[in-house]
Design a protein around this motif. Structure first.
Motif, mmCIF file in Angstrom:
data_model
loop_
_atom_site.group_PDB
_atom_site.id
_atom_site.type_symbol
_atom_site.label_atom_id
_atom_site.label_comp_id
_atom_site.label_asym_id
_atom_site.label_seq_id
_atom_site.Cartn_x
_atom_site.Cartn_y
_atom_site.Cartn_z
ATOM 1 N N TRP A 116 25.886 27.615 53.517
ATOM 2 C CA TRP A 116 26.039 27.751 52.074
ATOM 3 C C TRP A 116 27.110 26.809 51.546
ATOM 4 N N ASP A 122 23.619 23.642 46.019
ATOM 5 C CA ASP A 122 23.407 24.820 45.180
ATOM 6 C C ASP A 122 23.776 26.116 45.894
ATOM 7 N N PRO A 126 25.614 29.446 47.273
ATOM 8 C CA PRO A 126 26.355 30.431 46.481
ATOM 9 C C PRO A 126 27.836 30.542 46.827
ATOM 10 N N ASP A 143 17.742 36.692 42.237
ATOM 11 C CA ASP A 143 16.952 35.588 42.779
ATOM 12 C C ASP A 143 17.572 35.138 44.094
ATOM 13 N N ASN A 193 16.703 32.816 46.022
ATOM 14 C CA ASN A 193 16.720 31.359 46.195
ATOM 15 C C ASN A 193 18.084 30.775 45.864
ATOM 16 N N TYR A 194 18.622 31.168 44.729
ATOM 17 C CA TYR A 194 19.894 30.631 44.246
ATOM 18 C C TYR A 194 21.028 31.639 44.327
ATOM 19 N N THR A 235 23.235 25.028 38.210
ATOM 20 C CA THR A 235 22.539 25.841 39.218
ATOM 21 C C THR A 235 22.071 27.174 38.622
ATOM 22 N N LYS A 264 19.087 26.554 36.505
ATOM 23 C CA LYS A 264 17.899 26.270 37.329
ATOM 24 C C LYS A 264 17.261 27.564 37.822
ATOM 25 N N SER A 265 18.087 28.533 38.178
ATOM 26 C CA SER A 265 17.544 29.808 38.633
ATOM 27 C C SER A 265 16.777 30.503 37.515
ATOM 28 N N SER A 286 13.524 28.694 36.829
ATOM 29 C CA SER A 286 12.528 28.780 37.904
ATOM 30 C C SER A 286 11.754 30.092 37.855
#
Length: 423
Positions: free
Chosen positions: A67, A72, A74, A300, A302-303, A336, A339-340, A343
């Motif tokens: 990470w 991106d 967290p 999410d 992903n992010y 970022t 983007k979440s 998406s």
């Protein structure tokens, strides 16, 4: 009894409410000009009673380095790290590898979460508070089969604790969240059916007004310098008032609810609290297409960004950053988070009108908050809640009020005891 509460964030305000409800005279000392204006101001807006877990998670240790290296990712670390940040990381590792500690702490935190939900429901029944709140659940999305499989283990613990949850298929996720885009990777989700939402900043101010109606005195724009003790009890606090004048303020009992600023108050009394200011970021944006927005709260994976519906607004929050008290907001962090949102819920909000925020979660290296009697007979602590201050506030306020009144607390506080770091 006259009780001074140091700190007017959500934890301090709920503590003041519970003490006032029990008949105590209460004074709240807050360094900002209004209640809930520090960590409570722009948090993730989720009251995630079933999601709570210790920071010192052995499984997360293996994920931390990737990470850190991911743009991106967290988890962020300011380079070069400060000595405080390094100490906090090594302390976290030590607790993460302590046999059985993670499971013990997680269950203790879940029990406090269950109690906090009950207290919130009672409080909302009693008072008409406008804070865009609700209890419509939370979804942890699974973008990979491995993530979904991991949720099965989580659900077993939830079932054991009697916390309502369900594993959802992708079709069930889209049914629960009809505005979610079908294009993103999705293998299912874990639904925490009874978790809640709400604007913590608005709640803190609404409850502060309700406290004032009951006679609680709020003193804003005051800076508490130190506690004055006689060896056995705390006699007073030394503060600088709203005009910058030094003043000594006496009371019968004192509760420290000062978040990241708590350690400096109790250190002179011999209590070390290894609370670290873990930095987070959020955006709050007006909804543009409400039908395309989340129904409640979406995590999410992903992010590692949480998006929450707050009436006609959206709050999206992310990142765990070790940067001490640095208040800069790098554009990359906000990008970022955006983007979440795009998406999963493209076009739902006016991202160009985003109100950005950064704040410091008062994190302990093992995870549980610090709740209980301090190193003096009339000194109490209700602090160090990390990312779960909004979630735990109603429950921890209730149990610290019980401790102050000499009652058996509704939740066992062994995992939260203030002196555990010196044992």
């Amino acid at each position: 009894m006259h009780v001074v509460v140091i700190g007017g964030g959500v934890v301090g305000v709920t503590t003041a409410w519970e003490l006032s409800r029990r008949g105590h005279q209460v004074t709240v000392l807050e360094r900002h000009g209004i209640a809930g204006n520090e960590t409570s101001k722009g948090n993730a807006a989720q009251r995630s009673y079933g999601v709570v877990y210790p920071w010192a998670d052995p499984k997360m240790v293996f994920k931390a380095l990737p990470w850190l290296l991911k743009q991106d990712g967290p988890l962020k670390l300011r380079v070069p790290p400060s000595l405080n940040a390094v100490r906090f990381m090594f302390s976290t590792l030590r607790y993460a590898w302590s046999p059985g500690l993670f499971g013990f702490n997680k269950r203790a935190m879940l029990r406090l979460g269950i109690h906090s939900r009950e207290r919130f429901l009672n409080l909302e029944d009693e008072l008409n508070l406008a804070f865009d709140g609700g209890h419509r659940g939370l979804l942890h999305l699974a973008s990979t089969p491995e993530e979904l499989e991991g949720y099965r283990g989580t659900q077993r613990v939830l079932n054991e604790m009697g916390i309502a949850s369900r594993l959802l298929t992708p079709d069930q996720v889209y049914e629960a969240e009809p505005g979610m885009a079908r294009s993103g990777p999705l293998f299912g989700a874990l639904s925490y059916d009874t978790d809640g939402t709400g604007d913590c900043h608005l709640f803190s101010q609404e409850l502060a007004r309700a406290c004032e109606d009951k006679g609680v005195r709020f003193r804003y724009n005051v800076q508490v310098e130190r506690l004055v003790d006689s060896g056995r009890t705390v006699e007073s606090v030394v503060l600088f008032d709203e005009n910058g004048q030094k003043e000594t303020f006496s009371a019968d009992a004192f509760v420290v609810c000062a978040g990241c600023w708590s350690p400096e108050l109790v250190r002179p009394l011999g209590l070390e609290l290894p609370i670290y200011p873990v930095k987070g970021y959020s955006i709050t944006v007006p909804l543009k297409n409400p039908d395309n927005a989340p129904v409640s709260t979406i995590h999410d994976d992903n992010y590692k960004v949480v998006s929450t519906r707050l009436g006609d607004r959206l709050r999206a929050t992310g990142f765990v950053e070790l940067a001490d008290f640095n208040r800069d907001i790098p554009e990359a962090r906000i990008t970022t988070i955006r983007k979440s949102v795009e998406s999963r819920y493209p076009g739902c909000a006016d991202l160009d009108a985003a109100e950005t925020w950064t704040g410091f979660r008062p994190m302990t290296p093992d995870g549980p908050a610090i709740i209980g009697r301090g190193p003096r007979d009339n000194l109490y602590l209700n602090t160090g809640h990390g990312t779960f201050g909004w979630t735990f506030s109603a429950g921890s306020a209730d149990v610290i009020a019980q401790v102050i009144d000499g009652e058996e607390p509704a939740v066992c506080l062994d995992a939260f005891r203030p002196g555990r770091y010196q044992e």
